[in-house]
Write a protein that holds these residues in place. Structure first.
Motif, mmCIF file in Angstrom:
data_model
loop_
_atom_site.group_PDB
_atom_site.id
_atom_site.type_symbol
_atom_site.label_atom_id
_atom_site.label_comp_id
_atom_site.label_asym_id
_atom_site.label_seq_id
_atom_site.Cartn_x
_atom_site.Cartn_y
_atom_site.Cartn_z
ATOM 1 N N VAL A 98 14.223 -6.811 24.096
ATOM 2 C CA VAL A 98 14.845 -6.214 22.748
ATOM 3 C C VAL A 98 16.148 -5.644 23.067
ATOM 4 N N LEU A 102 20.724 -4.282 17.870
ATOM 5 C CA LEU A 102 20.583 -5.507 17.404
ATOM 6 C C LEU A 102 21.471 -5.875 16.254
ATOM 7 N N ARG A 148 7.957 -13.972 14.374
ATOM 8 C CA ARG A 148 7.940 -12.672 15.607
ATOM 9 C C ARG A 148 6.827 -11.690 14.941
ATOM 10 N N ARG A 153 4.469 -10.413 17.966
ATOM 11 C CA ARG A 153 3.781 -8.937 17.943
ATOM 12 C C ARG A 153 2.556 -8.874 17.441
ATOM 13 N N GLN A 250 4.963 -3.864 11.295
ATOM 14 C CA GLN A 250 5.716 -3.635 10.155
ATOM 15 C C GLN A 250 7.125 -3.952 10.453
ATOM 16 N N PHE A 251 7.438 -4.699 9.236
ATOM 17 C CA PHE A 251 8.915 -5.333 9.376
ATOM 18 C C PHE A 251 9.652 -4.971 8.126
ATOM 19 N N GLY A 252 9.300 -3.888 7.502
ATOM 20 C CA GLY A 252 10.189 -3.536 6.368
ATOM 21 C C GLY A 252 9.410 -2.063 5.812
ATOM 22 N N LEU A 274 3.024 -1.694 15.318
ATOM 23 C CA LEU A 274 4.085 -2.451 16.048
ATOM 24 C C LEU A 274 5.184 -2.747 15.118
ATOM 25 N N ALA A 275 6.397 -2.039 15.338
ATOM 26 C CA ALA A 275 7.381 -2.383 14.734
ATOM 27 C C ALA A 275 8.240 -3.749 15.112
ATOM 28 N N THR A 276 8.694 -4.328 14.135
ATOM 29 C CA THR A 276 9.364 -5.550 14.408
ATOM 30 C C THR A 276 10.636 -6.050 13.498
ATOM 31 N N SER A 277 11.553 -6.534 14.133
ATOM 32 C CA SER A 277 12.751 -6.678 13.337
ATOM 33 C C SER A 277 13.448 -8.067 13.950
ATOM 34 N N MET A 278 13.559 -9.034 13.000
ATOM 35 C CA MET A 278 14.356 -10.497 13.637
ATOM 36 C C MET A 278 13.717 -10.924 14.779
ATOM 37 N N PHE B 267 11.530 0.542 13.445
ATOM 38 C CA PHE B 267 12.232 -0.862 13.580
ATOM 39 C C PHE B 267 13.387 -1.260 14.366
ATOM 40 N N GLN B 270 12.221 -1.297 17.591
ATOM 41 C CA GLN B 270 11.004 -2.049 17.729
ATOM 42 C C GLN B 270 9.893 -1.727 18.735
#
Lengths: 329, 329
Positions: A98, A102, A148, A153, A250-252, A274-278, B267, B270
Motif C-alpha cells: 500500500v 495514495l 479489493r 481484503r 470498510q470502504f467509505g 479491515l479498511a480499504t481504498s481503491m 482508510f 488501509q
C-alpha cells in the motif's frame, strides 16, 4: 479540446465547459481520446472541498475509457489506436504494498472529463471487448474498490453470507454482483424500497430495510462478511449479526468518522476490521479478468453528454441513482 | 489427590490446597498425571470475577503437561504412559472456524492445578522432547496465543518490523522470540528499564519506553505489525507509527475496553485491526512444530510447588515477573 473545468466556486456551481489547450504526453505517459467517463462521489466531494481563491482550474474525473491517440517516449506495449480502460489509482503496483500517499487520477490533477486526457502508461489496460464504451468508462474506480474489498481484503469464499449495507452506490452494486458470481449468499440493506427491489432483481438473496432489526430480518442467521461504506450510523448493528471470526471491510463513511470498538466484544468474536481504498495495478488486472470471465457489466443509471456535466452531478447529488452515471464524450 | 481449589472468596484469598476425589475419564477423555502447570492472567482474572455465594469449588489452571495415566472409551492414538502437553482451547479444530463460544480449560470447569486432570483426548499432543516438564507445563496458552496472533492473524513475514508494546507477559515474550526466529525486526516497549534490558538480551532489536514519543524513539521508521495486549492507553500511538497497509493484532486489553477508530485515518492508511484469542488444534500442532524447529523455550520466571500456589499467584499479581510462573506438581 472541450473539457469540464472546475474553478472559482466550490461544489457543482464551479463547473463550466471550456475549450482548453491540448498537451502532448510526457515520457512514460499516453494520451487517450476519451470515449466515455464515469462520475464518482469522490469528484463531488473534492469539488466541495476546493477553495475558491486558492485552487487552480482543474479537470475532474477518475474513470474513463477511450482510444490511445499519442504515446510519450519510453512507452512500450501500448500503441496509437489501442482501445483502453483507465486504472485511476496512481503509483500502486502490488496489492500488499500500500503506497504511503495514495494518489488518484482527477482532482487535484487533471482527470478524464475531457475530450482527451494524459495518463501514465502503467495506468491503462486493454479494454474488455464485451463492454460498451459507456460500460468501460464508468467501471474502473468502483469495480476496483469492490474487487479489493471483497476478495483481497474480505477473502470472500463460495457459500459465505455477505452483508452489503446501503445498496445502490457503485461499489456496493459491484460487490453484490461479484459476490453472487462466486456463489456467495448476499443480503443488502437500504432505506429505499425501490433500491431493495432493484437489488433483488440483480440477484440479492435477501433485501432488508436499513432501520429494521437486522437480527430479526436475518431470522437470526449470522453473516461472514460485511462490506460497508456507511460507517457510524450502522456500525453498532454489525456486531450483533457477524459470526465469530467474521470480517468487516470498510470502504467509505457517509455518516461520520468515529466508530467505537469494544475490545472485549472484538476478542470474544475474533472479528477483523479491515479498511480499504481503491486497489493496485495487480488487482485492477485481476478485476478485469474476473468481470470478463463472469461477464459482469456495470449498471448504467443515465448517460449525459459532456455539455450536461452539471446535470449529471446534480443527479448524483440527489442520491436517487441506481448504478453509474456516465458522461459520453 | 491434592489440588488447588478456589472457593468462597473472590480473588487469591479463595485459594486452598485440598485433597479431592479422583474421577475416572469419561469416553473420549484421558486422565493426565500433571507434572507441571503454568499460571496465566486468565486464572487470576476469573478468580476475581467469581461470586462467593454462587460459584462451586473449582480447580483452576489452563496450562499443563504430564503423563497419561488412564484413557476413556473410544480414545485412539493415545496410550497410558504417553508424555503429553495440553492444548487449553476446547472444541476448536481449524484456524478459520472460530467457535461461537470459545471455551478454555480451567474455570469454570476443573483445570490443571492438581495432581491429576481429565482432558478431552483431542486436547493432548505429544510433549516436545527437548522441553523440560516445567517448560512444557507453562508453554501452551501463551505460546498458542502468540503463534496465532503473529502468523495466522498478523501474517508476519521475514524482514518486517514488529512492535510489541508491554513486553514481559507470556504472550508478548513468545511473540518476540517467534518473530525473531523467522527473521523479523522487533521493537518492544515497557515502562520498566529492567524489562527493556531483558528483552534486548532475548534478541529484541530495539527497546523503548512506553511513555516516550514513539516516532522519535523509532527515528521515524514505521512498523508493519503491532501485537498488543494493552489497548486504550497506547492505541492512539499505534496509528502514527504504523505504515500504510499495517496490521494491529489485539490479544488483550489491560487498560480498558473502548477504543475509538477514525475511519478516514483507517482508510487513508488501509489499516487492519484484528482481534485474536487462543488458537485452534491445528494451530497448536503447528506451534509445537515451530518451537521444535526453532528450539524455542519458554522463559521461566519462577517455579513453586503446588502447596505454594498462593505465593505463585501473588507474584503474578505484583506484575514483576518476566516470563512464566510455574507450579511443579
Amino acid at each position: 479540446m472541450k473539457a469540464v473545468i472546475h474553478y472559482g466556486v466550490s461544489g457543482i456551481n464551479g463547473i463550466s465547459i471550456q475549450n482548453v489547450k491540448k498537451d502532448k504526453p510526457k515520457p512514460g505517459n499516453v494520451q487517450v481520446r476519451i470515449k466515455a467517463a464515469g462520475l464518482n462521489h469522490r469528484d463531488l466531494f473534492l469539488m466541495k472541498e476546493r477553495k475558491e481563491d486558492l485552487d487552480k482550474p482543474v479537470i475532474p474525473g477518475s474513470d474513463g475509457a477511450g482510444i490511445v491517440e499519442a504515446v510519450g517516449d519510453g512507452v512500450q506495449h501500448i500503441q496509437v489506436g489501442d482501445e483502453v480502460i483507465i486504472n485511476p489509482t496512481l503509483n500502486w503496483m502490488h496489492a500488499s504494498n500500500v503506497p504511503e500517499n495514495l494518489e488518484i487520477l482527477g482532482i487535484p490533477t487533471d482527470g478524464t472529463f475531457a475530450e482527451s486526457a494524459i495518463i501514465p502508461a502503467e495506468n491503462v489496460e486493454k479494454k474488455p471487448s464485451f463492454l460498451s464504451w459507456e460500460e468501460a468508462g464508468v467501471l474502473p474506480l468502483a469495480a476496483l474498490t469492490a474487487f479489493r474489498a471483497l476478495f483481497t481484503r474480505g477473502q470472500v469464499r463460495k457459500g459465505e453470507h455477505v452483508l452489503i449495507p446501503g445498496i445502490g452506490g457503485g461499489v456496493a452494486t459491484y460487490a453484490l454482483t461479484m459476490a453472487k458470481a462466486i456463489g456467495a449468499k448476499v443480503t443488502v440493506t437500504s432505506r429505499s424500497e425501490e433500491k431493495l427491489k432493484h437489488a433483488l432483481e440483480m440477484g440479492a438473496d435477501n433485501a432488508i430495510y436499513s432501520n429494521s432489526d437486522w437480527n430479526k430480518s436475518l431470522k437470526g442467521e449470522l453473516v461472514d462478511l460485511i462490506i460497508d461504506s456507511i460507517g457510524p450510523a450502522v456500525f453498532p448493528k454489525f456486531l450483533s449479526v457477524l459470526r465469530p471470526g467474521g470480517r468487516i471491510v470498510q470502504f467509505g463513511r457517509t455518516t461520520g468518522d468515529q466508530v467505537e470498538i469494544s475490545l472485549s466484544l472484538f476478542f470474544r468474536n475474533q472479528f477483523s476490521f479491515l479498511a480499504t481504498s481503491m486497489g493496485s495495478k495487480e488487482e485492477f488486472k485481476d478485476m478485469l479478468h474476473f468481470i470478463e470471465e463472469h461477464r459482469i457489466r456495470p449498471v448504467i443509471d443515465q448517460v449525459y453528454p459532456l455539455d450536461k456535466a452539471v446535470q449529471a452531478f446534480k443527479r448524483m447529488e440527489e442520491g436517487n441513482q441506481f448504478g453509474n452515471i456516465c458522461l459520453k464524450i
